[in-house]
Design an enzyme around this catalytic site. Structure first.
Site, mmCIF file in Angstrom:
data_model
loop_
_atom_site.group_PDB
_atom_site.id
_atom_site.type_symbol
_atom_site.label_atom_id
_atom_site.label_comp_id
_atom_site.label_asym_id
_atom_site.label_seq_id
_atom_site.Cartn_x
_atom_site.Cartn_y
_atom_site.Cartn_z
ATOM 1 N N HIS A 168 0.833 -1.215 0.000
ATOM 2 C CA HIS A 168 0.000 0.000 0.000
ATOM 3 C C HIS A 168 0.872 1.270 0.000
ATOM 4 C CE1 HIS A 168 -3.423 2.515 1.083
ATOM 5 N NE2 HIS A 168 -2.817 2.924 2.183
HETATM 6 C C1 HEM Z 1 2.512 5.261 6.441
HETATM 7 C C2 HEM Z 1 1.483 4.531 6.143
HETATM 8 C C3 HEM Z 1 0.486 4.813 5.052
HETATM 9 C C4 HEM Z 1 0.602 5.559 3.919
HETATM 10 C C5 HEM Z 1 1.829 6.341 3.435
HETATM 11 C C6 HEM Z 1 -0.651 5.513 3.230
HETATM 12 C C7 HEM Z 1 -0.971 6.176 2.060
HETATM 13 C C8 HEM Z 1 -2.220 6.213 1.469
HETATM 14 C C9 HEM Z 1 -2.561 6.987 0.307
HETATM 15 C C10 HEM Z 1 -1.594 7.858 -0.449
HETATM 16 C C11 HEM Z 1 -3.859 6.784 0.029
HETATM 17 C C12 HEM Z 1 -4.663 7.423 -1.108
HETATM 18 C C13 HEM Z 1 -4.735 6.526 -2.327
HETATM 19 C C14 HEM Z 1 -5.592 7.147 -3.395
HETATM 20 O O1 HEM Z 1 -6.323 8.089 -3.120
HETATM 21 O O2 HEM Z 1 -5.564 6.657 -4.534
HETATM 22 C C15 HEM Z 1 -4.373 5.859 1.010
HETATM 23 C C16 HEM Z 1 -5.656 5.380 1.049
HETATM 24 C C17 HEM Z 1 -6.105 4.429 1.942
HETATM 25 N N1 HEM Z 1 -5.377 3.860 2.965
HETATM 26 FE FE1 HEM Z 1 -3.457 4.289 3.456
HETATM 27 N N2 HEM Z 1 -1.500 4.699 3.939
HETATM 28 C C18 HEM Z 1 -0.839 4.251 5.057
HETATM 29 C C19 HEM Z 1 -1.319 3.377 6.017
HETATM 30 C C20 HEM Z 1 -2.573 2.779 5.973
HETATM 31 C C21 HEM Z 1 -3.039 1.785 6.910
HETATM 32 C C22 HEM Z 1 -2.222 1.250 8.076
HETATM 33 C C23 HEM Z 1 -4.302 1.433 6.521
HETATM 34 C C24 HEM Z 1 -5.215 0.432 7.116
HETATM 35 C C25 HEM Z 1 -4.853 -0.636 7.776
HETATM 36 C C26 HEM Z 1 -4.634 2.220 5.346
HETATM 37 C C27 HEM Z 1 -5.828 2.148 4.676
HETATM 38 C C28 HEM Z 1 -6.179 2.925 3.598
HETATM 39 C C29 HEM Z 1 -7.469 2.886 2.944
HETATM 40 C C30 HEM Z 1 -8.640 1.982 3.332
HETATM 41 C C31 HEM Z 1 -7.421 3.834 1.923
HETATM 42 C C32 HEM Z 1 -8.527 4.162 0.914
HETATM 43 C C33 HEM Z 1 -8.279 3.315 -0.325
HETATM 44 C C34 HEM Z 1 -9.363 2.334 -0.573
HETATM 45 O O3 HEM Z 1 -10.423 2.411 0.043
HETATM 46 O O4 HEM Z 1 -9.159 1.423 -1.436
HETATM 47 N N3 HEM Z 1 -3.562 3.023 5.045
HETATM 48 N N4 HEM Z 1 -3.342 5.521 1.877
#
Ligand code: HEM
Length: 219
Positions: A168
């Site tokens: 991710h």
């Molecule tokens: C340093 C850690 C993390 C970074 C740098 C990060 C980065 C991002 C980014 C850039 C997005 C936007 C993607 C887009 O809009 O296309 C996103 C969305 C998301 N992230 Fe993270 N994330 C991190 C940790 C996590 C963790 C630990 C979880 C859950 C266990 C998580 C769950 C999600 C979810 C559910 C979305 C929405 C995308 C979807 O629903 O398919 N993230 N994240």
């Protein structure tokens, strides 16, 4: 007036996401400290062994609750649509950054969607198995065999979750502009059109003057 920037994440969604990320690191590092003696030194981050053991399950439960906040908000956007199947079949072109023949996709690409459901599965597995092995409150209600299986599944779900988050984070950095969207909320119209064309059309539909022709479909 047609705006150049499109809102991808509200302030509440961003706060929710980063709280989950912080809790993931805290629960993850404390979990690793309890997982293997070689990683025991990590417990210094949480005030020593006993504190790590006390805090880890609470951090896990709080992470789960906040994660549910993300699920409620992003659930629908992660349903698979027809174009997703073709996108997956043309994954080789996607990896090579080719646009020719790659179908337009919605707010999330199929890779993100697969990841979303994997995260949900891991979180649910971690919660239930975590409750079974939570000695202080619940373990007494279960037999030793159940506890042993729960421990194994807990470690397995934790492992898959950590690997998924590595993917991710890598994907977020790979697609320039994504991390910025999660930090500030906005993406450019060009970014939205390039990476999530169907979503771009959806959110900009209301802004276009009625006389505008519809945006053409990519082959
Ligand atoms: C340093 C850690 C993390 C970074 C740098 C990060 C980065 C991002 C980014 C850039 C997005 C936007 C993607 C887009 O809009 O296309 C996103 C969305 C998301 N992230 Fe993270 N994330 C991190 C940790 C996590 C963790 C630990 C979880 C859950 C266990 C998580 C769950 C999600 C979810 C559910 C979305 C929405 C995308 C979807 O629903 O398919 N993230 N994240």
């Amino acid at each position: 007036m047609i705006r150049k920037q499109i809102l991808r994440y509200t302030a509440n969604q961003r706060t929710n996401h980063w709280l989950v990320a912080i809790l993931f690191f805290m629960a993850g590092l404390s979990g690793l400290a309890l997982f293997h003696p070689a990683l025991f030194w990590l417990n210094n981050l949480f005030g020593g062994g006993p504190w790590t053991r006390i805090l880890h399950p609470f951090m896990g439960v709080v992470m789960f609750v906040f994660f549910l906040g993300l699920v409620v908000q992003f659930w629908r956007a992660n349903y698979f649509i027809d174009n997703d199947r073709l996108w997956l079949r043309r994954i080789d072109r996607v990896m090579k950054n080719e646009e020719e023949g790659v179908p337009a996709i919605g707010k999330y690409n199929p890779g993100q969607k697969l990841l979303f459901w994997t995260l949900l599965l891991c979180m649910v597995a971690l919660l239930f198995t975590g409750l079974v092995i939570w000695r202080a409150y619940f373990s007494e209600y279960f037999g030793i065999t159940t506890i042993r299986w729960a421990m194994l599944l807990h470690a397995l779900a934790g492992f898959v979750l950590i690997l998924s988050i590595i993917v991710h984070i890598y994907a977020g950095i790979w697609i320039k502009g994504s991390v910025n969207a999660m930090l500030h909320g906005w993406v450019s119209r060009a970014w939205a059109k390039k990476h999530h064309e169907l979503w771009c059309r959806e959110v900009t539909r209301e802004e276009r003057p009625r006389s505008d022709p519809p945006l053409s479909k990519k082959g």
